[in-house]
Design a protein around this motif. Structure first.
Motif, PDB file in Angstrom:
ATOM      1  N   SER A 230      37.245   3.893   8.450  1.00  0.00           N
ATOM      2  CA  SER A 230      35.746   3.852   8.533  1.00  0.00           C
ATOM      3  C   SER A 230      35.214   2.500   8.767  1.00  0.00           C
ATOM      4  O   SER A 230      33.964   2.426   8.658  1.00  0.00           O
ATOM      5  CB  SER A 230      35.533   4.296   6.986  1.00  0.00           C
ATOM      6  OG  SER A 230      35.958   3.598   5.972  1.00  0.00           O
TER       7      SER A 230
ATOM      8  N   ALA B 229      45.127   2.827   9.439  1.00  0.00           N
ATOM      9  CA  ALA B 229      44.348   3.588  10.315  1.00  0.00           C
ATOM     10  C   ALA B 229      45.067   3.778  11.746  1.00  0.00           C
ATOM     11  O   ALA B 229      45.557   3.199  12.437  1.00  0.00           O
ATOM     12  CB  ALA B 229      43.301   2.616  10.901  1.00  0.00           C
TER      13      ALA B 229
ATOM     14  N   TRP C 258      37.596   1.682  -1.143  1.00  0.00           N
ATOM     15  CA  TRP C 258      37.504   0.165  -1.377  1.00  0.00           C
ATOM     16  C   TRP C 258      36.743  -0.218  -2.425  1.00  0.00           C
ATOM     17  O   TRP C 258      35.803   0.697  -3.156  1.00  0.00           O
ATOM     18  CB  TRP C 258      37.253  -0.351  -0.109  1.00  0.00           C
ATOM     19  CG  TRP C 258      35.880  -0.451   0.317  1.00  0.00           C
ATOM     20  CD1 TRP C 258      34.714  -1.240   0.232  1.00  0.00           C
ATOM     21  CD2 TRP C 258      35.486   0.555   1.263  1.00  0.00           C
ATOM     22  NE1 TRP C 258      33.657  -0.522   0.742  1.00  0.00           N
ATOM     23  CE2 TRP C 258      34.043   0.354   1.588  1.00  0.00           C
ATOM     24  CE3 TRP C 258      36.004   1.606   2.277  1.00  0.00           C
ATOM     25  CZ2 TRP C 258      33.174   1.007   2.264  1.00  0.00           C
ATOM     26  CZ3 TRP C 258      35.013   2.278   2.833  1.00  0.00           C
ATOM     27  CH2 TRP C 258      33.880   2.085   3.112  1.00  0.00           C
TER      28      TRP C 258
ATOM     29  N   THR D  83      38.253  10.634   6.003  1.00  0.00           N
ATOM     30  CA  THR D  83      38.308  10.065   7.549  1.00  0.00           C
ATOM     31  C   THR D  83      39.337  11.172   8.365  1.00  0.00           C
ATOM     32  O   THR D  83      39.385  11.001   9.519  1.00  0.00           O
ATOM     33  CB  THR D  83      39.214   8.782   7.429  1.00  0.00           C
ATOM     34  OG1 THR D  83      40.410   8.739   6.925  1.00  0.00           O
ATOM     35  CG2 THR D  83      38.349   7.785   6.733  1.00  0.00           C
TER      36      THR D  83
ATOM     37  N   LEU E   1      40.853  -0.299   8.284  1.00  0.00           N
ATOM     38  CA  LEU E   1      40.696   1.002   7.647  1.00  0.00           C
ATOM     39  C   LEU E   1      39.979   1.843   8.578  1.00  0.00           C
ATOM     40  O   LEU E   1      38.987   1.273   9.580  1.00  0.00           O
ATOM     41  CB  LEU E   1      39.631   1.195   6.409  1.00  0.00           C
ATOM     42  CG  LEU E   1      40.433   0.683   5.067  1.00  0.00           C
ATOM     43  CD1 LEU E   1      39.409   0.876   3.938  1.00  0.00           C
ATOM     44  CD2 LEU E   1      41.779   1.429   4.812  1.00  0.00           C
TER      45      LEU E   1
ATOM     46  N   ASP F 184      39.567   7.090   3.031  1.00  0.00           N
ATOM     47  CA  ASP F 184      39.539   5.537   2.889  1.00  0.00           C
ATOM     48  C   ASP F 184      38.676   5.067   1.703  1.00  0.00           C
ATOM     49  O   ASP F 184      37.813   5.734   1.386  1.00  0.00           O
ATOM     50  CB  ASP F 184      38.388   4.992   4.001  1.00  0.00           C
ATOM     51  CG  ASP F 184      39.413   4.906   5.237  1.00  0.00           C
ATOM     52  OD1 ASP F 184      40.417   4.955   5.381  1.00  0.00           O
ATOM     53  OD2 ASP F 184      38.532   4.144   6.470  1.00  0.00           O
TER      54      ASP F 184
ATOM     55  N   THR G 229      43.722   3.641   1.103  1.00  0.00           N
ATOM     56  CA  THR G 229      43.785   4.832   1.585  1.00  0.00           C
ATOM     57  C   THR G 229      44.412   5.900   0.509  1.00  0.00           C
ATOM     58  O   THR G 229      45.318   5.686  -0.044  1.00  0.00           O
ATOM     59  CB  THR G 229      44.564   5.166   2.993  1.00  0.00           C
ATOM     60  OG1 THR G 229      45.794   4.654   2.987  1.00  0.00           O
ATOM     61  CG2 THR G 229      43.857   4.490   4.275  1.00  0.00           C
TER      62      THR G 229
END
Lengths: 231, 136
Positions: A178, A19, B117, B103, A176, B115, B130
């Motif tokens: 978000s 990030a 997951w 993002t 991350l 992003d 990512t």
């Protein structure tokens, strides 16, 4: 005026984070209605970048960016707030076997505060170590809400707080973009600097706050054997 | 068809819920030449200290890759990079959910960062990562 800060986050300066700081701040601006934080504290793993200056980004986004560190000790991971040159000379932050008791006592003597994080997490949290070793002295606060917690970890952390009378903070532990600011800490007083943050953590009034969205339940899975038999 | 100019920070990918069966994991492992007990047999996996059979990391990577390529659709964009971190084993006989958020949008390079997951029924994030997508 109250201040809400995410006390635990990792930018791409940490080896396991993906990030960029600017993307974190942009995300907070876009999601401020859901995660109304005033800023974040970067707690990079096993390092402290004394020279980093984030004022331009703070001004651009109207958010505070403070610097701290997450280090590794014989009682698990610990956030260090109010890092000074004296501290980084006294302790090798890259050492993954720092003495937690020495860290807590020495950081306090040098004007900072060491806060054990995700204590309910296996291997790297305080709870498991308390099962095998004597409890630490002079712990002021621990992180009871962690945005990366697995089921039951935050509950174990809360039990620790009840048992030992520690104060409680929250942080996202985001790796991350978000996931930033999903958990945070609300201070009654205004906090505008790392010195102010350390002062409030030691003496002020604060509580952890949870901004994680409530998820609709996912139906329990049907095991293979049952589905094969039942069609 | 999705255009680069229409992509915004905060756009979502998924959520996609997938029930992952043991047979699917075994088939994947064997097809990929990863026919080792932890991916095919509960008892053998437990003997290694695992909670039971787990899905190969490449399988998680593949599912997240598909989440992104489904989103790309017929736009002509390409998945340029996907990086993942494995936090907990992905276990079959569970419903997993794939999630993603845009993002960052980089107009100069027509690039979008995302992003992604995988989470389980308890909203525990098992695999995070990512992706970067480049538009024509």
């Amino acid at each position: 005026m109250a201040t809400i800060l995410d006390l635990h986050s990792h930018s791409e300066a940490s080896e396991d984070s993906r990030a960029p700081l600017e993307a974190y701040l942009n995300w907070i601006k876009l999601r401020h209605h859901e995660r109304p934080v005033d800023g974040i504290v970067l707690t990079e793993h096993r390092q402290f970048n004394a020279g980093a200056d984030y004022r331009a980004l703070e001004d651009k986004f109207g958010l505070m960016v403070l610097k701290a560190s997450e280090v590794e000790t014989d009682y698990g991971h610990v956030l260090v707030f109010g890092v000074t040159g004296e501290m980084t000379r006294r302790f090798d932050f890259a050492n993954v076997r720092l003495s937690a008791q020495e860290l807590i006592d020495e950081v306090a003597r040098m004007g900072g505060l060491a806060v054990p994080c995700h204590p309910g997490r296996p291997n790297v949290g305080l709870c498991e170590h308390y099962g095998a070793k004597p409890p630490l002295n002079n712990v002021v606060a621990v992180e009871v809400l962690n945005g990366g917690s697995r089921k039951g970890e935050d509950a174990r952390s809360m039990e620790l707080v009840r048992r030992y009378g520690y104060r409680a903070v929250g942080g996202s532990d985001s790796h991350l973009v978000s996931l930033i600011a999903l958990c945070a800490t609300r201070f009654e007083a205004e906090v505008r600097s790392i010195d102010g943050l350390v002062r409030e953590l030691k003496e002020g009034k604060y509580e952890p706050v949870d901004f994680r969205p409530k998820r609709k339940p996912v139906p329990a899975a049907v095991p293979d054997e049952v589905s094969h038999n039942g069609g | 068809m999705m255009k680069f100019d229409a992509v915004k920070i905060g756009d979502t990918l998924g959520p996609q819920e997938i029930y992952l069966s043991k047979d699917q994991v075994r088939t994947y492992a064997r097809t990929c030449g990863m026919d080792v007990p932890r991916f095919t047999d509960d008892a053998a996996a437990r003997a290694e200290g695992l909670p039971g059979m787990i899905a190969p990391g490449n399988m998680s990577l593949g599912m997240l890759s598909r989440l992104v390529t489904d989103w790309i659709g017929s736009s002509g964009a390409r998945l340029a990079r996907l990086g993942t971190t494995y936090r907990q084993p992905v276990q079959p006989d569970h419903t997993i959910t794939l999630n993603g958020f845009v993002t960052h949008v980089e107009p100069a390079e027509k690039r979008v960062d995302i992003d992604v997951w995988i989470e389980n029924e308890d909203a525990e994030r098992l695999v995070i990562g990512t992706a970067s997508v480049e538009f024509p």
